[in-house]
Enzyme design. Sequence first.
Site, PDB file in Angstrom:
ATOM      1  N   LYS A  95       0.465 -25.210   9.722  1.00 34.43           N
ATOM      2  CA  LYS A  95       1.380 -24.679   8.687  1.00 34.43           C
ATOM      3  C   LYS A  95       0.643 -23.699   7.766  1.00 34.43           C
ATOM      4  O   LYS A  95       1.130 -22.596   7.516  1.00 34.43           O
ATOM      5  CB  LYS A  95       1.981 -25.831   7.855  1.00 34.43           C
ATOM      6  CG  LYS A  95       2.787 -26.821   8.692  1.00 34.43           C
ATOM      7  CD  LYS A  95       3.364 -27.938   7.847  1.00 34.43           C
ATOM      8  CE  LYS A  95       2.343 -28.851   7.199  1.00 34.43           C
ATOM      9  NZ  LYS A  95       1.513 -29.631   8.150  1.00 34.43           N
ATOM     10  N   ARG A 108       8.740 -33.880   2.447  1.00 32.72           N
ATOM     11  CA  ARG A 108       8.121 -34.790   3.410  1.00 32.72           C
ATOM     12  C   ARG A 108       8.877 -36.114   3.497  1.00 32.72           C
ATOM     13  O   ARG A 108       8.460 -36.992   4.256  1.00 32.72           O
ATOM     14  CB  ARG A 108       6.694 -35.089   2.977  1.00 32.72           C
ATOM     15  CG  ARG A 108       5.634 -34.304   3.765  1.00 32.72           C
ATOM     16  CD  ARG A 108       4.330 -34.536   3.031  1.00 32.72           C
ATOM     17  NE  ARG A 108       3.166 -34.480   3.840  1.00 32.72           N
ATOM     18  CZ  ARG A 108       2.269 -33.481   3.787  1.00 32.72           C
ATOM     19  NH1 ARG A 108       2.480 -32.436   3.051  1.00 32.72           N
ATOM     20  NH2 ARG A 108       1.180 -33.550   4.498  1.00 32.72           N
ATOM     21  N   ARG A 135     -11.307 -29.436  11.136  1.00 31.01           N
ATOM     22  CA  ARG A 135     -10.970 -28.433  10.104  1.00 31.01           C
ATOM     23  C   ARG A 135     -12.036 -28.409   9.003  1.00 31.01           C
ATOM     24  O   ARG A 135     -12.461 -29.456   8.518  1.00 31.01           O
ATOM     25  CB  ARG A 135      -9.609 -28.781   9.490  1.00 31.01           C
ATOM     26  CG  ARG A 135      -9.284 -27.974   8.245  1.00 31.01           C
ATOM     27  CD  ARG A 135      -7.826 -28.063   7.848  1.00 31.01           C
ATOM     28  NE  ARG A 135      -7.304 -29.416   7.754  1.00 31.01           N
ATOM     29  CZ  ARG A 135      -6.006 -29.710   7.654  1.00 31.01           C
ATOM     30  NH1 ARG A 135      -5.108 -28.744   7.661  1.00 31.01           N
ATOM     31  NH2 ARG A 135      -5.619 -30.962   7.574  1.00 31.01           N
ATOM     32  N   ARG A 149     -12.346 -31.763   4.429  1.00 34.06           N
ATOM     33  CA  ARG A 149     -11.538 -32.574   3.511  1.00 34.06           C
ATOM     34  C   ARG A 149     -11.794 -34.043   3.815  1.00 34.06           C
ATOM     35  O   ARG A 149     -11.867 -34.424   4.987  1.00 34.06           O
ATOM     36  CB  ARG A 149     -10.044 -32.279   3.750  1.00 34.06           C
ATOM     37  CG  ARG A 149      -9.555 -31.061   3.029  1.00 34.06           C
ATOM     38  CD  ARG A 149      -8.195 -30.615   3.498  1.00 34.06           C
ATOM     39  NE  ARG A 149      -7.168 -31.645   3.584  1.00 34.06           N
ATOM     40  CZ  ARG A 149      -5.903 -31.409   3.936  1.00 34.06           C
ATOM     41  NH1 ARG A 149      -5.518 -30.155   4.209  1.00 34.06           N
ATOM     42  NH2 ARG A 149      -5.018 -32.376   4.017  1.00 34.06           N
ATOM     43  N   ARG A 199      -2.404 -40.515   8.352  1.00 35.21           N
ATOM     44  CA  ARG A 199      -1.475 -39.466   7.916  1.00 35.21           C
ATOM     45  C   ARG A 199      -0.464 -39.138   9.006  1.00 35.21           C
ATOM     46  O   ARG A 199       0.704 -38.844   8.737  1.00 35.21           O
ATOM     47  CB  ARG A 199      -2.258 -38.209   7.508  1.00 35.21           C
ATOM     48  CG  ARG A 199      -2.966 -38.408   6.181  1.00 35.21           C
ATOM     49  CD  ARG A 199      -4.078 -37.420   5.965  1.00 35.21           C
ATOM     50  NE  ARG A 199      -3.631 -36.061   6.011  1.00 35.21           N
ATOM     51  CZ  ARG A 199      -4.347 -35.035   6.488  1.00 35.21           C
ATOM     52  NH1 ARG A 199      -5.555 -35.239   6.962  1.00 35.21           N
ATOM     53  NH2 ARG A 199      -3.866 -33.840   6.479  1.00 35.21           N
TER      54      ARG A 199
HETATM   55  P1  ADP Z   1      -1.705 -27.716   8.488  1.00 32.70           P
HETATM   56  O1  ADP Z   1      -1.579 -26.769   7.303  1.00 32.70           O
HETATM   57  O2  ADP Z   1      -0.418 -27.836   9.242  1.00 32.70           O
HETATM   58  O3  ADP Z   1      -2.273 -29.054   8.128  1.00 32.70           O
HETATM   59  P2  ADP Z   1      -3.847 -25.880   9.335  1.00 32.70           P
HETATM   60  O4  ADP Z   1      -3.199 -24.549   9.322  1.00 32.70           O
HETATM   61  O5  ADP Z   1      -4.787 -26.187   8.226  1.00 32.70           O
HETATM   62  O6  ADP Z   1      -2.730 -27.050   9.510  1.00 32.70           O
HETATM   63  O7  ADP Z   1      -4.596 -26.026  10.744  1.00 32.70           O
HETATM   64  C1  ADP Z   1      -5.319 -27.228  11.076  1.00 32.70           C
HETATM   65  C2  ADP Z   1      -6.593 -26.862  11.841  1.00 32.70           C
HETATM   66  O8  ADP Z   1      -6.234 -26.355  13.128  1.00 32.70           O
HETATM   67  C3  ADP Z   1      -7.440 -25.770  11.179  1.00 32.70           C
HETATM   68  O9  ADP Z   1      -8.792 -26.076  11.414  1.00 32.70           O
HETATM   69  C4  ADP Z   1      -7.012 -24.483  11.892  1.00 32.70           C
HETATM   70  O10 ADP Z   1      -8.073 -23.537  11.925  1.00 32.70           O
HETATM   71  C5  ADP Z   1      -6.674 -25.001  13.280  1.00 32.70           C
HETATM   72  N1  ADP Z   1      -5.547 -24.286  13.921  1.00 32.70           N
HETATM   73  C6  ADP Z   1      -4.420 -23.826  13.311  1.00 32.70           C
HETATM   74  N2  ADP Z   1      -3.589 -23.256  14.217  1.00 32.70           N
HETATM   75  C7  ADP Z   1      -4.206 -23.379  15.424  1.00 32.70           C
HETATM   76  C8  ADP Z   1      -3.865 -23.007  16.763  1.00 32.70           C
HETATM   77  N3  ADP Z   1      -2.690 -22.399  17.041  1.00 32.70           N
HETATM   78  N4  ADP Z   1      -4.738 -23.289  17.761  1.00 32.70           N
HETATM   79  C9  ADP Z   1      -5.901 -23.945  17.473  1.00 32.70           C
HETATM   80  N5  ADP Z   1      -6.290 -24.314  16.244  1.00 32.70           N
HETATM   81  C10 ADP Z   1      -5.457 -24.051  15.228  1.00 32.70           C
HETATM   82  P1  AMP Z   2      -1.468 -31.467   3.188  1.00 30.46           P
HETATM   83  O1  AMP Z   2      -2.436 -30.503   2.589  1.00 30.46           O
HETATM   84  O2  AMP Z   2      -0.081 -30.915   3.313  1.00 30.46           O
HETATM   85  O3  AMP Z   2      -1.983 -32.059   4.475  1.00 30.46           O
HETATM   86  O4  AMP Z   2      -1.343 -32.666   2.150  1.00 30.46           O
HETATM   87  C1  AMP Z   2      -2.462 -33.464   1.770  1.00 30.46           C
HETATM   88  C2  AMP Z   2      -1.994 -34.724   1.066  1.00 30.46           C
HETATM   89  O5  AMP Z   2      -1.312 -34.377  -0.158  1.00 30.46           O
HETATM   90  C3  AMP Z   2      -1.002 -35.596   1.828  1.00 30.46           C
HETATM   91  O6  AMP Z   2      -1.623 -36.474   2.758  1.00 30.46           O
HETATM   92  C4  AMP Z   2      -0.320 -36.356   0.672  1.00 30.46           C
HETATM   93  O7  AMP Z   2      -1.154 -37.393   0.169  1.00 30.46           O
HETATM   94  C5  AMP Z   2      -0.225 -35.265  -0.405  1.00 30.46           C
HETATM   95  N1  AMP Z   2       1.037 -34.516  -0.275  1.00 30.46           N
HETATM   96  C6  AMP Z   2       1.179 -33.195   0.036  1.00 30.46           C
HETATM   97  N2  AMP Z   2       2.482 -32.842   0.060  1.00 30.46           N
HETATM   98  C7  AMP Z   2       3.188 -33.961  -0.230  1.00 30.46           C
HETATM   99  C8  AMP Z   2       4.567 -34.266  -0.329  1.00 30.46           C
HETATM  100  N3  AMP Z   2       5.518 -33.326  -0.111  1.00 30.46           N
HETATM  101  N4  AMP Z   2       4.925 -35.537  -0.628  1.00 30.46           N
HETATM  102  C9  AMP Z   2       4.002 -36.479  -0.857  1.00 30.46           C
HETATM  103  N5  AMP Z   2       2.677 -36.278  -0.757  1.00 30.46           N
HETATM  104  C10 AMP Z   2       2.267 -35.025  -0.445  1.00 30.46           C
END
Ligand code: ADP
Ligand code: AMP
Length: 215
Positions: free
Chosen positions: A13, A88, A127, A160, A171
């Site tokens: 995302k 969420r 990540r 993280r 999660r």
């Molecule tokens: P989210 O915001 O949904 O938690 P991220 O955008 O942070 O996900 O992506 C999670 C991890 O996967 C990061 O390390 C990113 O670089 C990697 N990633 C994102 N999109 C892809 C993809 N299409 N193919 C492989 N790795 C990806």
């Molecule tokens: P994310 O960066 O989206 O993976 O979110 C990291 C963490 O933040 C999650 O595991 C939750 O603990 C909290 N969080 C983010 N967005 C929400 C949401 N919409 N509702 C509740 N908790 C959230």
Amino acid sequence: MNLILMGPPGAGKGTQADTIKAAYPVPHISTGDMFREAVQQGTAMGLKAKSYMEQGQLVPDEVTIGIVEERLAQSDCQQGFLLDGFPRTIVQAEALDQVMKKLGGRIEAAINIAVPDEVLIQRTTGRVSCAACKTVYHTVFNPPAQAGVCDKCGGKLLQRSDDQEETARRRLEVYHQQTSPLLGYYQQRGILYSIDGDRAANQVFADIQEVLAGL
Ligand code: ADP
Ligand code: AMP
């Protein structure tokens, strides 16, 4: 253009949001980023959120809804916004509907990035992100030129704490229990677009662009 980017943790995302906002300049509102910033700054809200985040649980709805409502009322959201990681829960989705009613707008699309669970675990556990400029990398799928160092600003790359495997798996469970029902919620409203996220990021983006062009 009022959009929601949906998908489990690690679906891509944040990665897609960065590309989307370069093409369509709307504010990117990530509740996860907002909470991490609050934790870092040690605000009252950050203190509330911290223990939930560390355990891989959702921050309570009333806290989360409050920060999003406040953010969407800001003037830069009048021309549209890109929500990432919110809603969420069904309660959050219903609250968002109320906020949109108050603001006189509507959500045009909920774009779901679908990725299989085992790929998600590989993505989250690999990540790393820059402590300074927040750019996200993956140690295998999208590595920086020099391990541990940001290509863009030379900042230090950190993992993280909630991306360690045990918390990442929790999660994912929380996603399946509390967040995946939202797919039906937006499907019923006719605004759900599901995209295969288990492909290269540029291929995923091409599909997102197609959805956006059709709105
Ligand atoms: P989210 O915001 O949904 O938690 P991220 O955008 O942070 O996900 O992506 C999670 C991890 O996967 C990061 O390390 C990113 O670089 C990697 N990633 C994102 N999109 C892809 C993809 N299409 N193919 C492989 N790795 C990806
Ligand atoms: P994310 O960066 O989206 O993976 O979110 C990291 C963490 O933040 C999650 O595991 C939750 O603990 C909290 N969080 C983010 N967005 C929400 C949401 N919409 N509702 C509740 N908790 C959230």
